[in-house]
Scaffold this active site. Structure first.
Site, PDB file in Angstrom:
ATOM      1  CE  LYS A 183     -23.178 -24.785 -29.464  1.00 25.36           C
ATOM      2  NZ  LYS A 183     -22.596 -25.879 -28.741  1.00 25.36           N
TER       3      LYS A 183
HETATM    4  C1  LIG Z   1     -22.719 -26.896 -27.616  1.00 27.13           C
HETATM    5  C2  LIG Z   1     -22.127 -26.797 -26.268  1.00 27.13           C
HETATM    6  C3  LIG Z   1     -21.267 -27.783 -25.768  1.00 27.13           C
HETATM    7  C4  LIG Z   1     -21.048 -29.102 -26.430  1.00 27.13           C
HETATM    8  O1  LIG Z   1     -20.570 -29.022 -27.723  1.00 27.13           O
HETATM    9  P1  LIG Z   1     -20.591 -30.340 -28.634  1.00 27.13           P
HETATM   10  O2  LIG Z   1     -19.692 -29.991 -29.771  1.00 27.13           O
HETATM   11  O3  LIG Z   1     -22.022 -30.525 -29.057  1.00 27.13           O
HETATM   12  O4  LIG Z   1     -20.092 -31.480 -27.840  1.00 27.13           O
HETATM   13  C5  LIG Z   1     -20.647 -27.554 -24.554  1.00 27.13           C
HETATM   14  N1  LIG Z   1     -20.875 -26.437 -23.856  1.00 27.13           N
HETATM   15  C6  LIG Z   1     -21.715 -25.485 -24.278  1.00 27.13           C
HETATM   16  C7  LIG Z   1     -21.905 -24.261 -23.449  1.00 27.13           C
HETATM   17  C8  LIG Z   1     -22.389 -25.640 -25.491  1.00 27.13           C
HETATM   18  O5  LIG Z   1     -23.257 -24.711 -25.892  1.00 27.13           O
END
Ligand SMILES: *Cc1c(COP(=O)(O)O)cnc(C)c1O
Length: 386
Positions: A183
């Site tokens: 992210k």
């Molecule tokens: C990465 C992601 C998640 C989950 O995030 P985590 O922190 O790994 O639990 C949820 N929704 C989307 C669209 C994502 O890209």
């Protein structure tokens, strides 16, 4: 050909992050404490969110949100199928039913008309996704949610730095951010629940840590106030201070990250214009800022004469890593075999399926060099002309 593998993403970790985490390690307090409180505060300032609760992941945030809203058997939750599987999984695990809606073919954002058409007497929540850094049409979706009398929970995993019609994502409403290593900022693993609903935020804060009534880190007693009592059964989804310290430094470097993402994104757009088989996403037409989380392209499989999976494999042979965000949830084994648990045929999902077969994410991360973009373009051209 490149001699070194180019991953599709790599976190940018400087000496500052290493020093901040080391300082926490040396401090004698490594779990949730002062760094968490500071990270929540910094995040509120950055996004404008009135309340921010740091968590172990965005998935944890979605779990807590569904639990806090009391979503369970008999309830339906409207969400896109073209997203990470965590949301649908948690809806199913809560005993409720995900109702998948289609997305716009060119933006991958849920279409408000599709959401409106999916509302029933059982609808208990709407969970749209801000995709790849672009915002959903928040005004339209909020109107639909208000009219239906159900909460709107925004999956903002891709949307730190995104704004919609002059408002930052997180500033209003209820949002869940992710700090997974791919992210726009990372804490290793982590997430942030944000809301302008104080009561809901307090409930999430309680459910985050065993349902205890007191959560404040107390400097005097080096921990939780001893009088803390269970007010309701809760979970264990707090973030460590090791992670929070990392997140605070990442957040302080965020502008620098975003500037670089923007440069790389437009460099790609210019160079991709010469490759007819690769179609970038379109930005939504309403006023917004895009966090450029992913460099998604769709492979024209007919023109290219090869599948997306083969295309990804050929790029990998040329030392170019790619990602897949995402394969449609309703096409995954569990959901395919249990139509009742997910897509029930009420809405067709043609644009989700079209994109699910064609999307891939090219390398995009702040530490990439300009030459890396050229390598990706060259490899793609080679594969497509062979
Ligand atoms: C990465 C992601 C998640 C989950 O995030 P985590 O922190 O790994 O639990 C949820 N929704 C989307 C669209 C994502 O890209």
């Amino acid at each position: 050909m490149r001699s070194e593998f180019l991953p599709f993403c790599k976190p940018s970790i400087s000496d500052r992050e290493i020093e901040a985490v080391t300082a926490v390690l040396r401090s004698g307090w490594i779990t949730t404490g002062a760094e968490n409180a500071g990270f929540e505060q910094d995040f509120s300032v950055r996004t404008g969110a009135p309340h921010a609760v740091a968590l172990a992941s965005a998935t944890a945030g979605m779990h807590l949100a569904l639990a806090a809203l009391g979503i369970g058997p008999g309830d339906e939750v409207i969400t896109p199928s073209l997203t990470w599987v965590s949301t649908a999984n948690l809806i199913v695990l809560a005993g409720a039913k995900p109702v998948f809606v289609d997305v716009d073919r060119e933006t991958l954002l849920v279409r408000p008309e599709a959401v409106a058409a999916a509302i029933t007497g059982q609808t208990a929540a709407i969970v749209p996704v801000h995709y790849a850094g672009a915002p959903v049409d928040l005004d339209a979706l909020r109107n639909i949610a208000r009219q239906a009398g159900v909460p709107l929970i925004e999956d903002a995993a891709h949307a730190l730095g995104t704004s919609c019609r002059g408002r930052r994502i997180g500033e209003t409403g209820t949002t869940i951010f992710s700090f997974h290593p791919i992210k726009n900022i990372t804490t290793g693993e982590g997430g942030m629940f944000c809301s302008d609903d104080e009561e809901l935020a307090l409930k999430i804060r309680r459910l985050r840590f065993h349902g205890l009534g007191v959560d404040a880190f107390d400097r005097q007693t080096q921990g939780r106030a001893p009088q803390a009592e269970v007010l309701e059964p809760g979970f264990k989804y707090n973030l460590t201070d090791l992670a929070a310290a990392l997140g605070r430094v990442q957040l302080s470097r965020f502008d620098e990250f975003q500037q670089r993402r923007e440069e790389i994104y437009w460099d790609y757009r210019e160079k991709l214009a010469g490759i007819e088989e690769l179609l970038p996403l379109r930005d939504p037409e309403y006023d917004h800022e895009n966090a450029r989380h992913l460099m998604i392209v769709r492979l024209d499989i007919d023109r290219a004469g090869l599948t997306r999976d083969d295309f990804m494999a050929r790029l990998k042979e040329r030392n170019i890593g790619t990602g897949l965000h995402f394969r449609a949830t309703h096409l995954q084994k569990y959901y395919r075999e249990r139509p009742g648990a997910g897509h029930d045929g009420r809405n067709g999902l043609p644009d989700t399926e079209w994109n699910s077969d064609r999307i891939l994410s090219l390398p995009l991360f702040p530490d990439m060099r300009d030459e890396d973009v050229d390598d990706v373009i060259e490899a793609a051209k080679e594969v497509l002309s062979s």
